[in-house]
Design a protein around this motif. Sequence first.
Motif, PDB file in Angstrom:
ATOM      1  N   GLN A 160     -49.497  69.650 -61.149  1.00 51.58           N
ATOM      2  CA  GLN A 160     -48.392  70.398 -61.749  1.00 51.58           C
ATOM      3  C   GLN A 160     -47.087  69.608 -61.681  1.00 51.58           C
ATOM      4  O   GLN A 160     -46.297  69.592 -62.635  1.00 51.58           O
ATOM      5  CB  GLN A 160     -48.220  71.745 -61.034  1.00 51.58           C
ATOM      6  N   ILE A 161     -46.852  68.948 -60.547  1.00 55.40           N
ATOM      7  CA  ILE A 161     -45.629  68.145 -60.410  1.00 55.40           C
ATOM      8  C   ILE A 161     -45.600  67.032 -61.445  1.00 55.40           C
ATOM      9  O   ILE A 161     -44.575  66.798 -62.106  1.00 55.40           O
ATOM     10  CB  ILE A 161     -45.529  67.559 -58.985  1.00 55.40           C
ATOM     11  N   ILE A 162     -46.723  66.340 -61.620  1.00 50.77           N
ATOM     12  CA  ILE A 162     -46.776  65.248 -62.594  1.00 50.77           C
ATOM     13  C   ILE A 162     -46.518  65.776 -64.003  1.00 50.77           C
ATOM     14  O   ILE A 162     -45.754  65.190 -64.781  1.00 50.77           O
ATOM     15  CB  ILE A 162     -48.123  64.514 -62.502  1.00 50.77           C
ATOM     16  N   ALA A 163     -47.134  66.911 -64.325  1.00 47.54           N
ATOM     17  CA  ALA A 163     -46.930  67.502 -65.654  1.00 47.54           C
ATOM     18  C   ALA A 163     -45.471  67.888 -65.860  1.00 47.54           C
ATOM     19  O   ALA A 163     -44.901  67.670 -66.941  1.00 47.54           O
ATOM     20  CB  ALA A 163     -47.841  68.718 -65.822  1.00 47.54           C
ATOM     21  N   ASP A 164     -44.857  68.445 -64.827  1.00 51.19           N
ATOM     22  CA  ASP A 164     -43.448  68.855 -64.938  1.00 51.19           C
ATOM     23  C   ASP A 164     -42.518  67.649 -65.113  1.00 51.19           C
ATOM     24  O   ASP A 164     -41.565  67.692 -65.900  1.00 51.19           O
ATOM     25  CB  ASP A 164     -43.034  69.654 -63.701  1.00 51.19           C
ATOM     26  N   VAL A 165     -42.787  66.582 -64.375  1.00 50.14           N
ATOM     27  CA  VAL A 165     -41.951  65.381 -64.508  1.00 50.14           C
ATOM     28  C   VAL A 165     -42.117  64.774 -65.888  1.00 50.14           C
ATOM     29  O   VAL A 165     -41.141  64.339 -66.519  1.00 50.14           O
ATOM     30  CB  VAL A 165     -42.296  64.362 -63.400  1.00 50.14           C
ATOM     31  N   ARG A 166     -43.351  64.741 -66.395  1.00 48.64           N
ATOM     32  CA  ARG A 166     -43.587  64.181 -67.733  1.00 48.64           C
ATOM     33  C   ARG A 166     -42.843  64.994 -68.796  1.00 48.64           C
ATOM     34  O   ARG A 166     -42.320  64.438 -69.758  1.00 48.64           O
ATOM     35  CB  ARG A 166     -45.079  64.158 -68.052  1.00 48.64           C
ATOM     36  N   ARG A 167     -42.764  66.307 -68.593  1.00 51.88           N
ATOM     37  CA  ARG A 167     -42.131  67.185 -69.588  1.00 51.88           C
ATOM     38  C   ARG A 167     -40.606  67.199 -69.452  1.00 51.88           C
ATOM     39  O   ARG A 167     -39.887  67.085 -70.447  1.00 51.88           O
ATOM     40  CB  ARG A 167     -42.680  68.601 -69.449  1.00 51.88           C
TER      41      ARG A 167
ATOM     42  N   ALA B  36     -34.658  66.469 -64.731  1.00 51.73           N
ATOM     43  CA  ALA B  36     -34.430  67.841 -64.268  1.00 51.73           C
ATOM     44  C   ALA B  36     -35.433  68.223 -63.185  1.00 51.73           C
ATOM     45  O   ALA B  36     -35.067  68.836 -62.169  1.00 51.73           O
ATOM     46  CB  ALA B  36     -34.508  68.813 -65.448  1.00 51.73           C
ATOM     47  N   THR B  37     -36.702  67.867 -63.379  1.00 56.26           N
ATOM     48  CA  THR B  37     -37.722  68.175 -62.377  1.00 56.26           C
ATOM     49  C   THR B  37     -37.495  67.361 -61.109  1.00 56.26           C
ATOM     50  O   THR B  37     -37.637  67.872 -59.995  1.00 56.26           O
ATOM     51  CB  THR B  37     -39.129  67.896 -62.936  1.00 56.26           C
ATOM     52  N   VAL B  38     -37.175  66.088 -61.270  1.00 56.05           N
ATOM     53  CA  VAL B  38     -36.922  65.239 -60.101  1.00 56.05           C
ATOM     54  C   VAL B  38     -35.782  65.811 -59.268  1.00 56.05           C
ATOM     55  O   VAL B  38     -35.869  65.895 -58.036  1.00 56.05           O
ATOM     56  CB  VAL B  38     -36.606  63.790 -60.542  1.00 56.05           C
ATOM     57  N   LEU B  39     -34.716  66.246 -59.912  1.00 50.64           N
ATOM     58  CA  LEU B  39     -33.591  66.834 -59.192  1.00 50.64           C
ATOM     59  C   LEU B  39     -33.986  68.122 -58.478  1.00 50.64           C
ATOM     60  O   LEU B  39     -33.648  68.337 -57.306  1.00 50.64           O
ATOM     61  CB  LEU B  39     -32.442  67.120 -60.167  1.00 50.64           C
ATOM     62  N   ALA B  40     -34.715  68.975 -59.185  1.00 53.35           N
ATOM     63  CA  ALA B  40     -35.106  70.264 -58.603  1.00 53.35           C
ATOM     64  C   ALA B  40     -36.015  70.081 -57.394  1.00 53.35           C
ATOM     65  O   ALA B  40     -35.838  70.748 -56.363  1.00 53.35           O
ATOM     66  CB  ALA B  40     -35.789  71.115 -59.672  1.00 53.35           C
ATOM     67  N   LEU B  41     -36.981  69.179 -57.495  1.00 51.49           N
ATOM     68  CA  LEU B  41     -37.923  68.986 -56.396  1.00 51.49           C
ATOM     69  C   LEU B  41     -37.298  68.223 -55.235  1.00 51.49           C
ATOM     70  O   LEU B  41     -37.666  68.437 -54.076  1.00 51.49           O
ATOM     71  CB  LEU B  41     -39.172  68.259 -56.907  1.00 51.49           C
TER      72      LEU B  41
ATOM     73  N   GLN C 169     -28.979  68.021 -52.630  1.00 48.24           N
ATOM     74  CA  GLN C 169     -28.426  68.552 -53.875  1.00 48.24           C
ATOM     75  C   GLN C 169     -27.646  67.450 -54.575  1.00 48.24           C
ATOM     76  O   GLN C 169     -26.793  66.795 -53.971  1.00 48.24           O
ATOM     77  CB  GLN C 169     -27.495  69.727 -53.583  1.00 48.24           C
ATOM     78  N   ALA C 170     -27.964  67.210 -55.849  1.00 47.94           N
ATOM     79  CA  ALA C 170     -27.249  66.188 -56.612  1.00 47.94           C
ATOM     80  C   ALA C 170     -27.053  66.675 -58.031  1.00 47.94           C
ATOM     81  O   ALA C 170     -27.865  67.430 -58.569  1.00 47.94           O
ATOM     82  CB  ALA C 170     -28.025  64.871 -56.612  1.00 47.94           C
ATOM     83  N   ALA C 171     -25.965  66.249 -58.654  1.00 50.24           N
ATOM     84  CA  ALA C 171     -25.667  66.663 -60.027  1.00 50.24           C
ATOM     85  C   ALA C 171     -26.523  65.918 -61.038  1.00 50.24           C
ATOM     86  O   ALA C 171     -26.798  66.418 -62.125  1.00 50.24           O
ATOM     87  CB  ALA C 171     -24.189  66.434 -60.326  1.00 50.24           C
ATOM     88  N   SER C 172     -26.946  64.711 -60.676  1.00 48.97           N
ATOM     89  CA  SER C 172     -27.765  63.902 -61.580  1.00 48.97           C
ATOM     90  C   SER C 172     -28.627  62.956 -60.768  1.00 48.97           C
ATOM     91  O   SER C 172     -28.341  62.686 -59.582  1.00 48.97           O
ATOM     92  CB  SER C 172     -26.886  63.093 -62.541  1.00 48.97           C
ATOM     93  N   VAL C 173     -29.673  62.442 -61.378  1.00 53.32           N
ATOM     94  CA  VAL C 173     -30.528  61.465 -60.690  1.00 53.32           C
ATOM     95  C   VAL C 173     -29.735  60.194 -60.411  1.00 53.32           C
ATOM     96  O   VAL C 173     -29.958  59.513 -59.400  1.00 53.32           O
ATOM     97  CB  VAL C 173     -31.796  61.164 -61.522  1.00 53.32           C
ATOM     98  N   ALA C 174     -28.794  59.874 -61.273  1.00 51.18           N
ATOM     99  CA  ALA C 174     -27.939  58.706 -61.033  1.00 51.18           C
ATOM    100  C   ALA C 174     -27.198  58.824 -59.710  1.00 51.18           C
ATOM    101  O   ALA C 174     -26.935  57.820 -59.037  1.00 51.18           O
ATOM    102  CB  ALA C 174     -26.964  58.520 -62.189  1.00 51.18           C
ATOM    103  N   ASP C 175     -26.879  60.055 -59.320  1.00 46.50           N
ATOM    104  CA  ASP C 175     -26.190  60.264 -58.048  1.00 46.50           C
ATOM    105  C   ASP C 175     -27.119  60.024 -56.852  1.00 46.50           C
ATOM    106  O   ASP C 175     -26.648  59.927 -55.710  1.00 46.50           O
ATOM    107  CB  ASP C 175     -25.639  61.693 -57.973  1.00 46.50           C
ATOM    108  N   LEU C 176     -28.420  59.963 -57.112  1.00 45.05           N
ATOM    109  CA  LEU C 176     -29.382  59.702 -56.042  1.00 45.05           C
ATOM    110  C   LEU C 176     -29.659  58.213 -55.867  1.00 45.05           C
ATOM    111  O   LEU C 176     -30.461  57.821 -55.016  1.00 45.05           O
ATOM    112  CB  LEU C 176     -30.708  60.429 -56.339  1.00 45.05           C
ATOM    113  N   ALA C 177     -29.022  57.380 -56.681  1.00 44.23           N
ATOM    114  CA  ALA C 177     -29.191  55.933 -56.563  1.00 44.23           C
ATOM    115  C   ALA C 177     -28.322  55.391 -55.424  1.00 44.23           C
ATOM    116  O   ALA C 177     -27.235  55.913 -55.149  1.00 44.23           O
ATOM    117  CB  ALA C 177     -28.819  55.248 -57.875  1.00 44.23           C
TER     118      ALA C 177
END
Length: 438
Positions: free
Chosen positions: A37-44, A48-53, A61-69
């Motif tokens: 399910q996680i893989i399917a959610d990330v593909r879709r 957004a899924t990466v941030l939520a998980l 908590q981050a506003a964007s994946v770029a903020d996780l770099a």
Amino acid sequence: MKIRRLATTAATFDAELEQLLHWSEETDAGIETTVAQIIADVRRDGDATVLALTHKFDGVQAASVADLAIPPAELKAAFDGLPEVQRQALQVAAERVRRYHQRQFEVTCQGFEFEDEDGNRLGQQVTPLDRVGLYVPGGKAAYPSSVLMNAIPAQVAGVGQIVMVVPTPRGEKNALVLAAAHLAGVAQVFTIGGAQAVAALAYGTATIPRVDKITGPGNAYVAAAKRRVFGQVGIDMIAGPSEILVLADGSAPPDWVAMDLFSQAEHDELAQSILLCPDAAYLDAVEAAMNRLLPDMPRAAVIRASLEGRGGLIHTRSMEEACAVSNRIAPEHLEVSSTAPRRWLPHLKHAGAIFLGTYASESLGDYCAGPNHVLPTSGTARFSSPLGVYDFVKRSSLIDISHRGAQVLGPVADTLAQGEGLQAHARSAAMRVDASGG
């Protein structure tokens, strides 16, 4: 502590050894369902899924994946901020790992060409992968050594871009891990983990680039995700519990061997530590040493569970027989604790890494000897090799056919293609026979 004792003279030895080695690699159905399910959610949904998980599992908590770099400057700052003794140790380890893999590259990753009797030039071209993903575990422990062992051979191989992912539960970043990334030349690091990180690397998101291969250890969810994305990307291996087998002639201090067995047992309760020796009195001495040393070990409970559950002391008829049993087991780490270790090397065929002599403790291989510590487990050393620079390159065949070569090889291909019923193949080869007249 009661550790299992086996003897090769026993009629039941084969069955007892199989029982000792048994480890079920079946993945829990619940893990498989969750990972799928996680893989399917990330593909879709990608980022957004990466941030939520990442928020759900790591509490970040981050506003964007770029903020996780983590920018390169922060990696360098982590390195510069280490205590001097840690910084020097990391540098020594990195230099030794780099030197070993540079030599490995020179020996195993070269192309070649040759010309046959008809003027055809045949050969092989070796090229590095464009982009690889490096998974570094986080949470319970930090693994800067894994950063070095995965990133440095990729860099030596000439990989264009290394993307590292590392979970940081509650936002806690490990300075040694970041410093190791700086030393290994990793420029792109994201603080994400789990199956979602594997999926992001395999399929790409708006922020995280899609890679060609994913390497590095992880928990059951990471392993299940790597298994599922294999084929979409390459992977290094699916590793089982850590293992050590000590092949001893009785010459080393029993305390040394006892601690070497502990060194793998302390990883987790499923790790396996086995001692093979033709001297029963020495087996007794090592067992006594383990019981004496265990209470002082910080991870005594884990060591005890590992040794009582999957450990073994095996009495063999001879060192030759001990070598034969070792080949059956095909361990991840094999220590040849002997006064003449190279005498036994020709007898040993299957092991991830072979440590020769009483001074070659497995722990040196884990951190700083130089060869890679990512090794095949669960008997897969029968057909697999340690991680190396060859895992970060690929080979392309080179086929340069001369006019004369087409006249000689064309009829052969024509005949074989006709036999297979592939007419276009046959005509493609036949068209070149006497096509130019020289």
